[in-house]
Structure formats: structure tokens, C-alpha cells
Design a protein around this motif. Structure first.
Motif, short mmCIF file in Angstrom:
data_model
loop_
_atom_site.label_atom_id
_atom_site.label_comp_id
_atom_site.label_asym_id
_atom_site.label_seq_id
_atom_site.Cartn_x
_atom_site.Cartn_y
_atom_site.Cartn_z
N MET A 16 0.83 -1.20 0.00
CA MET A 16 0.00 0.00 0.00
C MET A 16 0.87 1.25 0.00
N SER A 17 0.29 2.36 -0.36
CA SER A 17 1.01 3.62 -0.35
C SER A 17 1.19 4.10 1.06
N GLY A 18 1.90 5.23 1.21
CA GLY A 18 2.14 5.76 2.54
C GLY A 18 0.90 6.36 3.19
N SER A 19 -0.19 6.49 2.48
CA SER A 19 -1.42 7.05 3.03
C SER A 19 -1.97 6.15 4.12
N THR A 20 -2.69 6.77 5.07
CA THR A 20 -3.34 5.99 6.12
C THR A 20 -4.60 5.33 5.60
N HIS A 21 -5.06 5.74 4.43
CA HIS A 21 -6.24 5.14 3.83
C HIS A 21 -5.84 4.19 2.70
N ILE A 22 -6.71 3.22 2.44
CA ILE A 22 -6.56 2.38 1.25
C ILE A 22 -7.18 3.15 0.10
N ARG A 23 -6.37 3.47 -0.88
CA ARG A 23 -6.79 4.32 -1.99
C ARG A 23 -7.36 3.45 -3.12
N VAL A 24 -8.62 3.69 -3.47
CA VAL A 24 -9.36 2.81 -4.38
C VAL A 24 -9.76 3.54 -5.66
N LEU A 25 -9.56 2.85 -6.78
CA LEU A 25 -10.07 3.32 -8.08
C LEU A 25 -11.19 2.38 -8.50
N LEU A 26 -12.36 2.93 -8.82
CA LEU A 26 -13.52 2.14 -9.21
C LEU A 26 -13.74 2.18 -10.72
N ILE A 27 -13.99 1.01 -11.30
CA ILE A 27 -14.33 0.91 -12.72
C ILE A 27 -15.68 0.21 -12.84
N ASP A 28 -16.66 0.91 -13.37
CA ASP A 28 -17.98 0.32 -13.52
C ASP A 28 -18.72 1.08 -14.61
N PRO A 29 -19.17 0.41 -15.69
CA PRO A 29 -19.86 1.08 -16.79
C PRO A 29 -21.29 1.48 -16.45
N GLN A 30 -21.82 0.99 -15.33
CA GLN A 30 -23.20 1.29 -14.99
C GLN A 30 -23.25 2.32 -13.86
N PRO A 31 -23.72 3.53 -14.13
CA PRO A 31 -23.70 4.62 -13.15
C PRO A 31 -24.35 4.29 -11.81
N ILE A 32 -25.44 3.55 -11.82
CA ILE A 32 -26.14 3.26 -10.57
C ILE A 32 -25.30 2.39 -9.65
N SER A 33 -24.74 1.31 -10.20
CA SER A 33 -23.92 0.45 -9.36
C SER A 33 -22.61 1.12 -8.97
N LEU A 34 -22.09 1.98 -9.86
CA LEU A 34 -20.88 2.73 -9.54
C LEU A 34 -21.12 3.63 -8.33
N THR A 35 -22.27 4.28 -8.32
CA THR A 35 -22.63 5.15 -7.20
C THR A 35 -22.75 4.34 -5.92
N GLY A 36 -23.34 3.15 -6.02
CA GLY A 36 -23.49 2.30 -4.85
C GLY A 36 -22.15 1.88 -4.26
N LEU A 37 -21.23 1.47 -5.12
CA LEU A 37 -19.90 1.09 -4.66
C LEU A 37 -19.19 2.27 -4.01
N HIS A 38 -19.30 3.42 -4.65
CA HIS A 38 -18.66 4.63 -4.13
C HIS A 38 -19.19 4.96 -2.74
N THR A 39 -20.49 4.83 -2.56
CA THR A 39 -21.11 5.13 -1.27
C THR A 39 -20.63 4.18 -0.18
N ILE A 40 -20.55 2.89 -0.50
CA ILE A 40 -20.10 1.90 0.48
C ILE A 40 -18.68 2.18 0.94
N LEU A 41 -17.79 2.40 -0.02
CA LEU A 41 -16.38 2.59 0.31
C LEU A 41 -16.13 3.95 0.96
N LYS A 42 -16.86 4.96 0.52
CA LYS A 42 -16.70 6.29 1.10
C LYS A 42 -17.06 6.29 2.58
N GLY A 43 -17.99 5.39 2.95
CA GLY A 43 -18.42 5.33 4.34
C GLY A 43 -17.49 4.56 5.25
N HIS A 44 -16.44 3.95 4.69
CA HIS A 44 -15.50 3.19 5.50
C HIS A 44 -14.34 4.08 5.91
#
Length: 212
Positions: free
Chosen positions: A1-29
């Protein structure tokens, strides 16, 4: 992992609705940070070059070939560095796993997994370890594993990968006393003597693979 205290995530999803859902889940962690999103492989590869995330999550829905293409595209941007830590989300983990794992994907997770399972998978793969989580609806037939509940399967999978009760507690967001009870029931149901025996059993039953 990088030196950041957070796990830095890049999301790839062609469907906006599911992309938003994933973003919401991870943003809340509290331990995770979504540093970028992309709707297709080409855009993701450019973002990967720019952001250097700890992990890339690719939601392929029904097309495992897209995951393979994603890994190839990401790797070409940094050929001199280790392969990116990629977690693939798919509606059919069993059918997808063999194809994407050969391509260098670090883990495969069912789209029907819970938010807790997703964040646990991210934490595991961000360290460079591999992960293949059985789908909740996976048929276990007459296998001894059929005696276990879905929660016990999850606990047993982590046991087999060498996780302590405290680590399982953190990964699945369970109390340590609950984990201890699950472990005891698993050992009794499967007739296992100790954790070493549990690891051997898990490999024999292909609950975990050699790349773990």
C-alpha cells in the motif's frame, strides 16, 4: 500500500447506478478513500497512471473478458512495476474466477456480497494477498461443507487463510466471542482437530486455492 493511512481505491464500472453504490459503500469506511472512478477501461487506465491507487475494483457484471482487458490495460501503463491489485466483482464468481485469476486479478467477489464482505476483500487485496470468496448461493451438494451456514463458510475461509480470531472479527465486523463460537461449531461439524487440519481440509475441498 502507499504511505497514506487510507486504502486508496479506483472504481471501474460502466453502470452509473452500481458505480454510485460502490462509491457510497467505500466512502463510508473510515480506512478507505475512493480516489477516482471510471466508466470504461481506457479511462480507468489513464486514471490509474495518474492516481497510483492501492487497489482497483472492476465491476464486470456478466463479462469476464472485460476484467481481463482491464488488467492488461492497467499493467501496460506501468510495465516496470508490480501488477495492480485488482478485485473483480461479478454476478457469476464461479464462472469468472478461472479466467480472471489467470490474467493476474488478485480476487473475485460476487456482486451479491454484502458491504462488509466488500470492504473486507478490499483490505485483504490491498496488502497484495489473493482472495476468492464463494458466492452465497454456491451449491455445496453433499460436501461436508454443506453442514456449514453461509456465515460459517466465510469464517472458515478466513481461518483457512491463516487469520486469527481477532483478524476474522475485524474482517467480518463480528465480536471475538461470536467468532470463537463459529470456529468451535465449524471444528465440531467438520471433525477437525486444529487449525492446521482446517487449512488442509480447505485446500482439499478447494475452498481456497494454492495462490493464497
Amino acid at each position: 500500500m502507499s504511505g497514506s493511512t487510507h486504502i486508496r481505491v479506483l472504481l471501474i464500472d460502466p453502470q452509473p447506478i452500481s458505480l454510485t453504490g460502490l462509491h457510497t459503500i467505500l466512502k463510508g469506511h473510515p480506512a478507505m478513500q475512493v480516489v477516482g472512478v471510471a466508466g470504461d477501461v481506457d479511462a480507468a487506465a489513464a486514471r490509474y497512471q495518474e492516481l497510483r491507487p492501492d487497489i482497483v475494483i472492476v465491476n464486470v457484471h456478466t463479462d469476464p473478458a472485460e476484467a481481463v482487458r482491464s488488467v492488461d490495460a492497467l499493467s501496460r501503463y506501468q510495465p516496470a512495476l508490480p501488477a495492480p491489485n485488482v478485485l473483480v466483482l461479478t454476478s457469476d464468481a464461479a464462472a469468472t474466477a478461472s479466467q480472471v485469476l489467470r490474467a493476474g486479478v488478485k480476487g473475485v467477489l460476487s456482486c451479491s456480497s454484502t458491504s462488509q464482505e466488500l470492504t473486507a476483500a478490499v483490505r485483504i487485496i490491498a496488502t497484495g494477498r489473493s482472495l476468492l470468496v464463494p458466492t452465497v448461493g454456491q451449491k455445496r451438494g453433499d460436501s461436508p461443507l454443506g453442514q456449514l451456514t453461509d456465515r460459517e463458510i466465510k469464517v472458515f475461509t478466513l481461518m483457512a487463510r491463516g487469520f486469527s480470531n481477532a483478524e476474522i472479527s475485524a474482517e467480518l465486523t463480528l465480536s471475538q466471542s461470536t467468532v470463537k463460537s463459529h470456529v468451535q461449531r465449524i471444528m465440531e461439524k467438520l471433525g477437525l482437530r486444529n487449525r492446521v487440519h482446517a487449512v488442509i481440509f480447505a485446500y482439499e475441498k478447494k475452498l481456497v486455492g494454492a495462490n493464497f
